[in-house]
Design an enzyme around this catalytic site. Structure first.
Site, PDB file in Angstrom:
ATOM      1  N   ASP A   1       0.877  -1.288   0.025  1.00 39.65           N
ATOM      2  CA  ASP A   1      -0.011  -0.201   0.007  1.00 39.65           C
ATOM      3  C   ASP A   1       0.839   1.190   0.182  1.00 39.65           C
ATOM      4  OD1 ASP A   1      -1.622  -2.075   1.099  1.00 39.65           O
ATOM      5  OD2 ASP A   1      -3.103  -0.730   0.322  1.00 39.65           O
TER       6      ASP A   1
HETATM    7  O1  MRU Z   1      -7.622  -3.241   2.766  1.00 36.12           O
HETATM    8  P1  MRU Z   1      -7.225  -3.627   1.289  1.00 36.12           P
HETATM    9  O2  MRU Z   1      -8.077  -4.750   0.846  1.00 36.12           O
HETATM   10  O3  MRU Z   1      -7.452  -2.467   0.483  1.00 36.12           O
HETATM   11  O4  MRU Z   1      -5.782  -3.841   1.314  1.00 36.12           O
HETATM   12  C1  MRU Z   1      -4.961  -4.393   0.106  1.00 36.12           C
HETATM   13  C2  MRU Z   1      -3.557  -4.467   0.202  1.00 36.12           C
HETATM   14  O5  MRU Z   1      -3.208  -4.616   1.473  1.00 36.12           O
HETATM   15  C3  MRU Z   1      -2.870  -4.933  -1.033  1.00 36.12           C
HETATM   16  O6  MRU Z   1      -2.056  -5.898  -0.745  1.00 36.12           O
HETATM   17  C4  MRU Z   1      -2.395  -3.689  -1.517  1.00 36.12           C
HETATM   18  O7  MRU Z   1      -3.325  -2.747  -1.627  1.00 36.12           O
HETATM   19  C5  MRU Z   1      -1.771  -4.045  -2.934  1.00 36.12           C
HETATM   20  S1  MRU Z   1      -2.967  -4.428  -4.183  1.00 36.12           S
HETATM   21  C6  MRU Z   1      -2.275  -4.283  -5.629  1.00 36.12           C
END
Ligand code: MRU
Length: 384
Positions: free
Chosen positions: A254
């Site tokens: 993220d």
């Molecule tokens: O809370 P989320 O489902 O948005 O978290 C998503 C993640 O942690 C993913 O690994 C990250 O955003 C990368 S998506 C290509």
């Protein structure tokens, strides 16, 4: 290919991920406010996907204003309107940097356009819409490159010479559902599979929100990739199992800080610790839009806290229930003692020391002789 985001000329629809894998239903997103709500409620999630949906939600709103002849004539006024909506969209979820990065880049395009002597409200809107629409195609290209780069790196660094037989563990959902298509870490798995070197993919359930069991498992089944679901607590046993022979753990991100510390779905850090203990390669796959050179280290990353209800209850259909006209009632079941306190951080930070490589669309960054990641080159064309 599975598509989380469908967009054409001001008409945006997203696959409602709260209903997956039970119901495949697209919902319209017509305004920035619709986009903000869908992101906050996690109808769309995943760092690249939320950035794209936020920008296209505003593009859709601007398309409608244009059709209704309601765009301000003044370029400056239009720039201010867009800036205020971008600022609002960025508040939907704090940890993934892609959203702030997209808002900053499109905001800068708009500012440049508004500064032209011939600029009008219409021309400023046109520049924003074009920028937002381009993001979707660029993300897909980047993901395909990430997939290829990661697969090549794993074959070169995480397998016995000449043995094209790879087992990979991944966490959360980083696939078509988290991006404009193909995915990042899941894109690496897709690429290994298309190169016929993937023996098996393992995906963790990803408590508390189950992006692994609901979304990654759904994508793996959809693509007929040989795969097995584990609970998060089974990862150590899986890595210890010589028969299974996991070669690498590949996760998304993220926000990657300038020193390589990586914020990703809660549970990623535990997997990195386990990987180190078992001598398994640990890789982060992310586009450069996820790398935040303005954030020095992981301790500067804001970690989103999610509501307690996401941990104390789960949603699903009653056993044996079937969809009628594409609709299936999902019920909420409590799974924790009422009254218990809950700590529910959505993400954790994996220290750079535990990461072997950062897979990007322009190559895989490894640590230098000083044991540190140096990522400046990713942005000036000189690296990795
Ligand atoms: O809370 P989320 O489902 O948005 O978290 C998503 C993640 O942690 C993913 O690994 C990250 O955003 C990368 S998506 C290509």
């Amino acid at each position: 290919m599975l598509q989380a985001i469908k967009y054409s000329q001001g008409y945006l629809e997203i696959l409602d991920q709260l209903q997956l894998p039970f119901v495949e239903k697209y919902i319209p997103i017509e305004t920035a406010e619709d986009g903000w709500n869908a992101i906050k409620e996690m109808k769309v999630r995943g760092a690249p996907a939320i950035a794209i949906v936020a920008m296209l939600a505003l593009a859709s709103e601007l398309h409608a204003l244009k059709a209704a002849d309601k765009i301000p004539t003044s370029a400056e006024e239009t720039k201010a309107l867009i800036a205020q909506k971008l600022e609002y969209l960025v508040t939907s979820r704090p940890t993934a940097v892609n959203l702030a990065d997209a808002a900053q880049k499109l905001g800068a395009l708009v500012t440049t356009q508004a500064g032209q002597s011939s600029a009008t409200g219409q021309s400023v809107v046109a520049v924003f819409i074009q920028g937002a629409e381009d993001m979707m195609g660029n993300d897909l290209d980047d993901n395909q490159r990430i997939g290829h780069n990661g697969a090549e790196w794993i074959m070169a660094n995480a397998t016995k010479p000449g043995v094209a037989d790879v087992a990979v563990l991944t966490h959360c959902n980083t696939g078509s559902l988290a991006t404009s298509g193909y995915g990042t870490a899941l894109g690496v798995i897709r690429s290994l599979s298309s190169k016929n070197v993937l023996r098996h993919a393992y995906c963790s359930e990803t408590r508390p929100y189950n992006q692994g069991s609901r979304l990654t498992a759904f994508e793996l089944v959809h693509d007929k990739i040989p795969a097995t679901l584990i609970t998060d607590s089974m990862a150590a046993a899986l890595l210890a199992d010589a028969q299974v022979g996991v070669n690498a753990i590949v996760v998304g991100a993220d926000r990657v800080a300038a020193n390589g510390d990586t914020a990703n779905k809660i549970g990623t850090y535990s997997l990195a610790v386990l990987a180190k203990h078992h001598g398994v390669k640990f890789l982060v796959a992310a586009p450069r839009t996820t790398i935040d050179m303005a954030t020095k280290s992981g301790s500067d990353i804001v970690i989103e806290q999610r509501p307690a209800s996401e941990m104390t209850s789960i949603k699903g259909p009653r056993a044996g229930a079937t969809a009628v006209d594409g609709n299936l009632t999902l019920e909420t079941v409590c799974i924790a003692a009422p009254g218990i306190n809950v700590w529910n951080p959505a993400f954790d930070v994996t220290p750079a020391a535990l990461i072997d490589g950062i897979i990007t669309e322009v190559g895989v960054v490894e640590k230098g002789p000083d044991g540190q990641f140096h990522m400046e080159g990713l942005f000036n064309g000189s690296a990795p």
